[in-house]
Motif scaffolding. Sequence first.
Motif, PDB file in Angstrom:
ATOM      1  N   LEU A  52       0.865  -1.192   0.000  1.00 26.00           N
ATOM      2  CA  LEU A  52       0.000   0.000   0.000  1.00 26.00           C
ATOM      3  C   LEU A  52       0.899   1.238   0.000  1.00 26.00           C
ATOM      4  O   LEU A  52       1.756   1.383   0.867  1.00 26.00           O
ATOM      5  CB  LEU A  52      -0.889   0.011   1.249  1.00 26.00           C
ATOM      6  CG  LEU A  52      -1.805   1.224   1.434  1.00 26.00           C
ATOM      7  CD1 LEU A  52      -2.870   1.299   0.342  1.00 26.00           C
ATOM      8  CD2 LEU A  52      -2.469   1.182   2.816  1.00 26.00           C
ATOM      9  N   GLY A  53       0.744   2.088  -1.020  1.00 26.29           N
ATOM     10  CA  GLY A  53       1.549   3.308  -1.052  1.00 26.29           C
ATOM     11  C   GLY A  53       2.890   3.099  -1.728  1.00 26.29           C
ATOM     12  O   GLY A  53       3.245   1.996  -2.171  1.00 26.29           O
ATOM     13  N   ASP A  54       3.667   4.193  -1.766  1.00 26.60           N
ATOM     14  CA  ASP A  54       4.920   4.165  -2.533  1.00 26.60           C
ATOM     15  C   ASP A  54       6.087   3.545  -1.780  1.00 26.60           C
ATOM     16  O   ASP A  54       7.068   3.141  -2.383  1.00 26.60           O
ATOM     17  CB  ASP A  54       5.304   5.615  -2.928  1.00 26.60           C
ATOM     18  CG  ASP A  54       4.227   6.235  -3.839  1.00 26.60           C
ATOM     19  OD1 ASP A  54       4.053   7.461  -3.813  1.00 26.60           O
ATOM     20  OD2 ASP A  54       3.544   5.433  -4.532  1.00 26.60           O
ATOM     21  N   ASN A  55       6.017   3.523  -0.468  1.00 25.31           N
ATOM     22  CA  ASN A  55       7.177   3.034   0.296  1.00 25.31           C
ATOM     23  C   ASN A  55       6.863   1.784   1.104  1.00 25.31           C
ATOM     24  O   ASN A  55       7.306   1.642   2.247  1.00 25.31           O
ATOM     25  CB  ASN A  55       7.674   4.156   1.252  1.00 25.31           C
ATOM     26  CG  ASN A  55       8.094   5.399   0.472  1.00 25.31           C
ATOM     27  OD1 ASN A  55       8.887   5.308  -0.463  1.00 25.31           O
ATOM     28  ND2 ASN A  55       7.493   6.537   0.804  1.00 25.31           N
ATOM     29  N   SER A  56       6.095   0.897   0.486  1.00 26.42           N
ATOM     30  CA  SER A  56       5.722  -0.303   1.246  1.00 26.42           C
ATOM     31  C   SER A  56       6.951  -1.146   1.596  1.00 26.42           C
ATOM     32  O   SER A  56       7.795  -1.404   0.724  1.00 26.42           O
ATOM     33  CB  SER A  56       4.747  -1.162   0.437  1.00 26.42           C
ATOM     34  OG  SER A  56       4.496  -2.379   1.127  1.00 26.42           O
ATOM     35  N   PRO A  57       7.058  -1.601   2.840  1.00 26.57           N
ATOM     36  CA  PRO A  57       8.207  -2.428   3.232  1.00 26.57           C
ATOM     37  C   PRO A  57       8.218  -3.807   2.571  1.00 26.57           C
ATOM     38  O   PRO A  57       9.223  -4.511   2.639  1.00 26.57           O
ATOM     39  CB  PRO A  57       8.058  -2.549   4.755  1.00 26.57           C
ATOM     40  CG  PRO A  57       6.618  -2.337   5.012  1.00 26.57           C
ATOM     41  CD  PRO A  57       6.147  -1.369   3.971  1.00 26.57           C
ATOM     42  N   ILE A  58       7.106  -4.151   1.890  1.00 27.59           N
ATOM     43  CA  ILE A  58       7.086  -5.477   1.247  1.00 27.59           C
ATOM     44  C   ILE A  58       7.294  -5.385  -0.264  1.00 27.59           C
ATOM     45  O   ILE A  58       7.307  -6.406  -0.962  1.00 27.59           O
ATOM     46  CB  ILE A  58       5.796  -6.253   1.581  1.00 27.59           C
ATOM     47  CG1 ILE A  58       4.559  -5.619   0.928  1.00 27.59           C
ATOM     48  CG2 ILE A  58       5.597  -6.373   3.082  1.00 27.59           C
ATOM     49  CD1 ILE A  58       3.314  -6.508   1.030  1.00 27.59           C
ATOM     50  N   ALA A  59       7.483  -4.146  -0.766  1.00 25.17           N
ATOM     51  CA  ALA A  59       7.608  -3.973  -2.228  1.00 25.17           C
ATOM     52  C   ALA A  59       8.799  -4.753  -2.791  1.00 25.17           C
ATOM     53  O   ALA A  59       8.681  -5.495  -3.777  1.00 25.17           O
ATOM     54  CB  ALA A  59       7.731  -2.490  -2.556  1.00 25.17           C
ATOM     55  N   LYS A  60       9.943  -4.597  -2.117  1.00 27.64           N
ATOM     56  CA  LYS A  60      11.162  -5.252  -2.627  1.00 27.64           C
ATOM     57  C   LYS A  60      11.022  -6.786  -2.568  1.00 27.64           C
ATOM     58  O   LYS A  60      11.455  -7.499  -3.460  1.00 27.64           O
ATOM     59  CB  LYS A  60      12.342  -4.794  -1.787  1.00 27.64           C
ATOM     60  CG  LYS A  60      13.654  -4.664  -2.528  1.00 27.64           C
ATOM     61  CD  LYS A  60      14.645  -3.885  -1.654  1.00 27.64           C
ATOM     62  CE  LYS A  60      16.051  -4.003  -2.175  1.00 27.64           C
ATOM     63  NZ  LYS A  60      17.021  -3.393  -1.232  1.00 27.64           N
ATOM     64  N   PHE A  61      10.374  -7.254  -1.512  1.00 23.61           N
ATOM     65  CA  PHE A  61      10.151  -8.705  -1.362  1.00 23.61           C
ATOM     66  C   PHE A  61       9.358  -9.211  -2.563  1.00 23.61           C
ATOM     67  O   PHE A  61       9.677 -10.260  -3.146  1.00 23.61           O
ATOM     68  CB  PHE A  61       9.386  -8.967  -0.055  1.00 23.61           C
ATOM     69  CG  PHE A  61       9.084 -10.417   0.210  1.00 23.61           C
ATOM     70  CD1 PHE A  61       7.901 -10.985  -0.256  1.00 23.61           C
ATOM     71  CD2 PHE A  61       9.972 -11.214   0.928  1.00 23.61           C
ATOM     72  CE1 PHE A  61       7.613 -12.325  -0.025  1.00 23.61           C
ATOM     73  CE2 PHE A  61       9.688 -12.561   1.175  1.00 23.61           C
ATOM     74  CZ  PHE A  61       8.513 -13.116   0.699  1.00 23.61           C
ATOM     75  N   LEU A  62       8.329  -8.452  -2.970  1.00 17.41           N
ATOM     76  CA  LEU A  62       7.502  -8.897  -4.092  1.00 17.41           C
ATOM     77  C   LEU A  62       8.231  -8.758  -5.428  1.00 17.41           C
ATOM     78  O   LEU A  62       7.977  -9.517  -6.373  1.00 17.41           O
ATOM     79  CB  LEU A  62       6.176  -8.136  -4.115  1.00 17.41           C
ATOM     80  CG  LEU A  62       5.133  -8.662  -3.126  1.00 17.41           C
ATOM     81  CD1 LEU A  62       3.960  -7.703  -3.012  1.00 17.41           C
ATOM     82  CD2 LEU A  62       4.648 -10.067  -3.518  1.00 17.41           C
ATOM     83  N   GLU A  63       9.168  -7.807  -5.505  1.00 15.68           N
ATOM     84  CA  GLU A  63       9.985  -7.743  -6.745  1.00 15.68           C
ATOM     85  C   GLU A  63      10.773  -9.040  -6.910  1.00 15.68           C
ATOM     86  O   GLU A  63      10.908  -9.571  -8.007  1.00 15.68           O
ATOM     87  CB  GLU A  63      10.956  -6.564  -6.669  1.00 15.68           C
ATOM     88  CG  GLU A  63      10.319  -5.191  -6.919  1.00 15.68           C
ATOM     89  CD  GLU A  63      11.287  -4.052  -6.572  1.00 15.68           C
ATOM     90  OE1 GLU A  63      10.796  -2.950  -6.264  1.00 15.68           O
ATOM     91  OE2 GLU A  63      12.526  -4.298  -6.581  1.00 15.68           O
TER      92      GLU A  63
END
Length: 134
Positions: A59-70
């Motif tokens: 959720l949002g631009d700085n999600s702590p899980i974004a990199k994990f999903l990349e």
Amino acid sequence: MIGKLNHVAIAVPNVAAAAAVYRGALGATVSEATPQPDHGVTTVFVELPNTKIELLEPLGDNSPIAKFLEKNPSGGMHHVCYEVEDIYAARDRLKAEGARVLGDGEPKIGAHGKPVLFLHPKDFCGTLVEIEQV
Ligand SMILES: CC[C@H](C(=O)O)C(=O)SCCNC(=O)CCNC(=O)[C@H](O)C(C)(C)COP(=O)(O)OP(=O)(O)OC[C@H]1O[C@@H](n2cnc3c(N)ncnc32)[C@H](O)[C@@H]1OP(=O)(O)O
Ligand SMILES: [Co+2]
């Protein structure tokens, strides 16, 4: 110190699609999606007889899980959450043992309205650990 397994979290690209899988194919009881802006995720909880599955979408631009999903575009196991009686005592013991408490080290209110902290995966067998005071 740690008590019950409160939940196992799975990061997913689309929490509605993941919730439909758990509700449909797996026949589970699934909550509505709840945005958690303070944590940078939207959560859905799957209620099980002995614990919960937490489905997480960024959720949002700085999600702590974004990199994990990349790194895991289909999703994957993200963290485990253990219950503790006193999160400050747990934090202080963990820090004394040299564990890295993530963020500023102060508990935040999690999805269940209880204080939570996260511990660095490199200190816990490659597993991101959340502790929740219950
Ligand atoms: C609403 C609250 C809800 C609740 O239950 O109440 C939640 O659970 S909110 C959940 C989302 N919030 C968090 O996850 C906060 C804590 N997480 C973080 O601060 C970051 O995700 C962090 C620091 C663990 C990783 O961030 P990032 O991926 O951006 O950093 P790196 O790529 O530098 O990762 C460092 C190192 O750790 C490995 N890593 C990352 N995530 C995980 C993971 N989930 N499990 C295991 N290992 C993980 C990553 O691969 C890097 O390892 P390396 O060998 O250096 O590549
Ligand atoms: Co969690």
